[in-house]
Design a protein around this motif. Structure first.
Motif, mmCIF file in Angstrom:
data_model
loop_
_atom_site.group_PDB
_atom_site.id
_atom_site.type_symbol
_atom_site.label_atom_id
_atom_site.label_comp_id
_atom_site.label_asym_id
_atom_site.label_seq_id
_atom_site.Cartn_x
_atom_site.Cartn_y
_atom_site.Cartn_z
ATOM 1 N N TYR A 1 25.259 19.541 11.627
ATOM 2 C CA TYR A 1 26.034 18.311 11.742
ATOM 3 C C TYR A 1 27.393 18.521 11.064
ATOM 4 O O TYR A 1 27.532 19.404 10.203
ATOM 5 N N PRO A 2 28.389 17.746 11.427
ATOM 6 C CA PRO A 2 29.734 17.942 10.867
ATOM 7 C C PRO A 2 29.735 18.008 9.349
ATOM 8 O O PRO A 2 29.117 17.174 8.683
ATOM 9 N N ASN A 3 30.407 19.016 8.834
ATOM 10 C CA ASN A 3 30.586 19.212 7.396
ATOM 11 C C ASN A 3 29.280 19.408 6.635
ATOM 12 O O ASN A 3 29.189 19.078 5.446
ATOM 13 N N ALA B 1 26.599 17.458 17.449
ATOM 14 C CA ALA B 1 26.482 18.510 16.434
ATOM 15 C C ALA B 1 26.641 19.846 17.127
ATOM 16 O O ALA B 1 26.774 19.925 18.346
ATOM 17 N N GLU B 2 26.591 20.908 16.333
ATOM 18 C CA GLU B 2 26.562 22.249 16.905
ATOM 19 C C GLU B 2 25.147 22.798 16.752
ATOM 20 O O GLU B 2 24.512 22.633 15.703
ATOM 21 N N TYR B 3 24.679 23.429 17.802
ATOM 22 C CA TYR B 3 23.304 23.918 17.863
ATOM 23 C C TYR B 3 23.316 25.439 17.998
ATOM 24 O O TYR B 3 24.013 25.993 18.835
ATOM 25 N N PHE B 4 22.511 26.088 17.160
ATOM 26 C CA PHE B 4 22.442 27.546 17.137
ATOM 27 C C PHE B 4 21.031 28.013 17.457
ATOM 28 O O PHE B 4 20.068 27.559 16.838
ATOM 29 N N GLY C 1 26.535 29.584 19.213
ATOM 30 C CA GLY C 1 26.526 28.140 19.043
ATOM 31 C C GLY C 1 26.933 27.387 20.294
ATOM 32 O O GLY C 1 27.707 27.878 21.127
ATOM 33 N N THR C 2 26.369 26.185 20.440
ATOM 34 C CA THR C 2 26.740 25.251 21.507
ATOM 35 C C THR C 2 27.082 23.921 20.861
ATOM 36 O O THR C 2 26.263 23.356 20.128
ATOM 37 N N ARG C 3 28.286 23.468 21.143
ATOM 38 C CA ARG C 3 28.712 22.181 20.580
ATOM 39 C C ARG C 3 28.320 21.071 21.547
ATOM 40 O O ARG C 3 28.843 21.003 22.666
ATOM 41 N N LEU C 4 27.392 20.243 21.120
ATOM 42 C CA LEU C 4 26.951 19.102 21.918
ATOM 43 C C LEU C 4 27.745 17.870 21.505
ATOM 44 O O LEU C 4 27.755 17.502 20.330
ATOM 45 N N THR C 5 28.401 17.266 22.472
ATOM 46 C CA THR C 5 29.138 16.025 22.228
ATOM 47 C C THR C 5 28.516 14.921 23.070
ATOM 48 O O THR C 5 28.467 15.037 24.305
ATOM 49 N N VAL C 6 28.042 13.882 22.408
ATOM 50 C CA VAL C 6 27.444 12.753 23.116
ATOM 51 C C VAL C 6 28.496 11.673 23.272
ATOM 52 O O VAL C 6 29.075 11.203 22.291
#
Lengths: 113, 114
Positions: A39-41, A87-90, A106-111
């Motif tokens: 999750y961010p930060n 979030a980013e998923y690894f 990594g894959t950045r998922l944006t909802v």
């Protein structure tokens, strides 16, 4: 040698829609597979893992993944995403006695609301 | 309080300076790790330690050194920082081998080398 490939660097999806994040692995030995979320930060935290047994693995926050040995894949799925899933998923791979996890890019998922 | 704590969280420095990133943990794990995260490259292992007397190089140890001061403390040093060491650095711990176990991460230390 072991490696993972995450085929999508970014995945935008509308809220309440299903999502699949793809992961393919390469290994000459039996593998253990993991999905981590960042999750961010924040640091990474384990979402789910496949060690053995049932090929369908359920994790936290409604996520699940299926180990497919013939396809050398471990795709992550969720039937209905929420804003909080942004979030980013690894994806990561290791093996028995390993001293390292090999992470994908990594894959950045944006909802999207 | 976090189980794995990293300090500093953010640092900007100049080329040639010595930098130390510190990590402490309250999980009681013997194994500790330093990873580096770069956009588009994922995480790569720099060093890992099984106990205070057992330290091992990871994939990308050149330009880095580590010190395991105690079971709970593991620091990463850049003796002479260079711009391509600009990255997000993570400390992590594990209870056993990573083959079946789980990594527990700190919140990261963002380092910028100018």
């Amino acid at each position: 040698a072991q490696s993972v490939t995450q085929l999508d660097s970014q995945v935008p999806v509308f809220e309440e829609a299903p999502v699949e994040l793809r992961c393919n692995y390469s290994s000459s030995v039996s593998v253990y597979l993991f999905w981590y979320v960042q999750y961010p930060n924040q640091g990474l935290q384990l979402l789910l893992k496949y060690l053995s047994g049932s090929t369908l693995v359920k994790g936290i926050n409604g996520f699940e993944a299926e180990f497919n040995k013939s396809q050398t894949s471990f795709h992550l799925r969720k039937p209905s995403v929420h804003i909080s899933d942004t979030a980013e998923y690894f994806c990561a791979v290791s093996s028995t006695g390993a001293n390292n996890l090999f992470f994908g890019t990594g894959t950045r998922l944006t909802v999207i609301p | 309080d976090a189980d794995v704590t990293q300090t500093p969280r953010n640092r900007i420095t100049k080329t040639g300076k010595r930098i130390m990133l510190e990590c402490s943990q309250t999980k009681g794990h013997d194994r500790m790790y330093w990873y580096r995260q770069d956009p588009g490259l994922g995480l790569r292992l720099i060093y890992y330690s099984f106990d205070v007397k057992d330290i091992n190089k990871g994939e990308i140890s050149d330009g880095y050194s580590v010190s395991r001061q105690a079971q709970a403390k593991f620091s990463l040093s850049l003796e002479s920082a260079i711009p391509n060491q600009t990255a997000l650095y993570f400390c992590a711990t594990s209870e056993g081998t990573l083959g079946r176990g789980e990594l527990f991460f700190g919140e990261g230390s963002r380092l910028t080398v100018l």
